[in-house]
Design an enzyme around this catalytic site. Structure first.
Site, PDB file in Angstrom:
ATOM      1  N   ASP A 199      79.588  49.788 -86.337  1.00  0.00           N
ATOM      2  CA  ASP A 199      80.333  48.569 -86.677  1.00  0.00           C
ATOM      3  C   ASP A 199      81.445  48.976 -87.641  1.00  0.00           C
ATOM      4  OD1 ASP A 199      79.493  45.202 -87.016  1.00  0.00           O
ATOM      5  OD2 ASP A 199      81.147  46.137 -88.106  1.00  0.00           O
ATOM      6  N   ASN A 207      92.353  42.446 -89.214  1.00  0.00           N
ATOM      7  CA  ASN A 207      93.028  41.386 -88.439  1.00  0.00           C
ATOM      8  C   ASN A 207      93.753  40.409 -89.357  1.00  0.00           C
ATOM      9  OD1 ASN A 207      92.540  42.088 -85.785  1.00  0.00           O
ATOM     10  ND2 ASN A 207      90.525  41.120 -85.737  1.00  0.00           N
ATOM     11  N   HIS A 212      96.499  40.848 -85.380  1.00  0.00           N
ATOM     12  CA  HIS A 212      95.586  41.244 -84.300  1.00  0.00           C
ATOM     13  C   HIS A 212      96.108  42.442 -83.516  1.00  0.00           C
ATOM     14  CE1 HIS A 212      93.812  37.266 -85.113  1.00  0.00           C
ATOM     15  NE2 HIS A 212      92.708  37.817 -84.632  1.00  0.00           N
ATOM     16  N   ASP A 216      93.815  45.507 -82.744  1.00  0.00           N
ATOM     17  CA  ASP A 216      93.575  46.084 -81.414  1.00  0.00           C
ATOM     18  C   ASP A 216      93.823  47.590 -81.424  1.00  0.00           C
ATOM     19  OD1 ASP A 216      92.971  43.586 -80.508  1.00  0.00           O
ATOM     20  OD2 ASP A 216      94.842  43.272 -79.405  1.00  0.00           O
ATOM     21  N   GLU A 243      83.848  44.211 -82.951  1.00  0.00           N
ATOM     22  CA  GLU A 243      84.142  45.535 -83.524  1.00  0.00           C
ATOM     23  C   GLU A 243      82.883  46.384 -83.535  1.00  0.00           C
ATOM     24  OE1 GLU A 243      83.908  42.708 -85.159  1.00  0.00           O
ATOM     25  OE2 GLU A 243      83.282  42.940 -87.239  1.00  0.00           O
TER      26      GLU A 243
END
Lengths: 344, 137
Positions: A199, A207, A212, A216, A243
């Site tokens: 994680d 973000n 975002h 990404d 994630e």
């Protein structure tokens, strides 16, 4: 049993076939050399690439090395006749559909029925015009082109159905389908199996603070780094959540799994990730679980394996993140010496 | 030329469809000399045997079938029809109580085919009207 890595969604086999937009291969089978010459000349002038064989057996030999979309075959031949060739081709698994056109002097209705029943797609009686033959071969070309495009489309759909479009990693569906197979294979071979539940720490802040698009880019970079840390041949990565990722490591025991986790953390620590919002540094929390002994492999389920890794992940989170914790399946945290970044 | 090959076959020089057809067709016409000789041999074999061997009928049928197919491909319709008659007669010749085959119709068909072949070989006449556009042609 195929492993997850053996599930090949690439188009390599399809690419090996001639591009139907520019080329169509026709294998002409007839025991008369002048008939072969005649048909070859006719088809070459019409833009086809032609190959010839004087019997069904010779045709099969050629097709084993040279994929052809269309087979134009005589009926009566020594060794293996046209009907036997049709049956043989239809009983085999070919790279793509082979359109078969029987060209023979036999013109009775029962002959046509027998030819089509054997697997031919069309039937032409010798004596038909060149225009008719070319038109019928043109039908075969259209059908094989259509079949090829459908095959490519199906393969792409299959690939997309088990792939995370953003990162290229496998998705959760693939994980839940193929992790059980990995466990079964590990049992059969008596080899260990490990998973890392990962994680990315504070990913929401990436973000929120950088957008975002940058988020990404971080996800994509994480998968790339993770892929560099696992065995290319057998290991694979699945995106199990936003994630969250699971690294599946066949033939890997606890120690090697911990080493891989350390390498991944080290890779992330040593190299910031270039994004549209600038260089970003991330860390990852990892839970490790592995099945090593025959008893563990025999008794543990996939869900237990994943739950153990998740418990390790939560323990890492609770302990301050940016670390890896190993958990025994069905048991507590393992008291193993800590592996710090850079340690192997 | 080895015709059983997985390499791309380039059997012809580029040219027009009619030119290519005519080249191969002339080769077929030249081959008819051999076909004529083979037919003569089969006629003799048929005449020699008081009780014709089954293999002779099989050989005649196979010869006629092959000739029929090629003749139709190259636009020799009459030759194809003649070969078809021989093939059918060879297949249909019945066996009597003495084990003899009724060879009357087969002999007549072979005779007619021999005349056909002699005509084609002797005259070298151009193909019949319309043959150029068949696959035949």
């Amino acid at each position: 049993m195929p492993t997850a890595q053996m599930i090949d969604f690439s188009d390599s086999q399809i690419i090996a076939l001639p591009d139907p937009a520019s080329l169509c291969r026709v294998l002409i089978v007839d025991d008369d050399d002048l008939v072969l010459l005649r048909f070859s000349a006719l088809l070459q002038l019409a833009g086809y690439e032609t190959y010839t064989a004087t019997s069904g057996a010779a045709a099969l030999q050629i097709l084993s090395t040279t994929p052809c979309q269309i087979v134009l075959t005589d009926w009566h031949m020594q060794d293996m006749d046209g009907l036997a060739l049709c049956c043989n081709l239809r009983s085999r698994v070919n790279d793509g559909y082979i359109y078969i056109l029987l060209v023979t002097v036999r013109s009775a209705g029962s002959d046509i029925v027998a030819g089509l029943a054997a697997g031919a797609d069309d039937y032409v009686v010798k004596g038909a015009t060149a225009e008719e033959l070319l038109a019928r071969i043109g039908v075969g070309r259209r059908i094989t082109q259509l079949e090829r495009s459908l095959r490519i489309s199906n393969r792409e759909n299959r690939r997309m159905s088990v792939t995370d479009p953003l990162t290229g990693a496998r998705n959760r569906r693939f994980l839940m389908k193929y992790l059980p197979r990995e466990l079964e294979r590990a049992r059969d071979n008596g080899k260990s199996l490990a998973v890392l539940s990962c994680d990315i720490d504070h990913f929401k802040q990436v973000n929120d603070n950088h957008g975002h698009e940058a988020g990404d880019e971080v996800l994509k970079a994480f998968v790339k780094r993770a892929a560099e840390c696992i065995r290319k041949v057998s290991g694979w990565i699945a995106r199990s959540g936003g994630e969250e990722f699971v690294l599946v490591l066949p033939e890997t025991g606890q120690n090697e799994a911990r080493y891989i986790a350390a390498r991944l953390r080290q890779s992330l620590a040593a190299n910031t990730i270039p994004t549209s919002a600038g260089l970003l540094g991330i860390t990852v929390s990892i839970g490790i679980s592995a099945l090593e002994t025959e008893q563990e492999l025999g008794e543990a389920s996939v869900l237990e394996l994943l739950r153990a890794a998740d418990r390790g992940l939560y323990a890492s989170k609770r302990s301050g993140r940016d670390r890896a914790t190993t958990m025994a399946v069905g048991g507590a945290q393992l008291a193993l010496p800590a592996l710090r970044r850079g340690n192997s | 030329v080895n015709l059983d090959t997985s390499r791309k076959v380039q059997l012809i020089e580029p040219g027009t469809a009619d030119e290519e057809f005519e080249k191969v067709r002339q080769r077929f016409r030249q081959r008819l000399l051999k076909e004529k000789a083979q037919l003569s041999a089969l006629v003799q074999a048929l005449g020699r045997a008081p009780i014709a061997l089954e293999s002779t009928f099989v050989d005649i049928g196979a010869f006629a079938h092959r000739l029929r197919g090629a003749a139709l491909v190259f636009g020799f319709q009459a030759l194809g029809d003649g070969a078809k008659a021989v093939e059918q007669a060879a297949t249909a010749a019945s066996i009597d109580v003495n084990g003899r085959r009724d060879m009357t119709s087969l002999a007549a068909a072979m005779q007619a085919l021999a005349v056909n072949l002699a005509d084609e070989v002797g005259t070298g006449a151009p193909c019949a009207a319309g043959a150029r556009s068949s696959i035949t042609s």
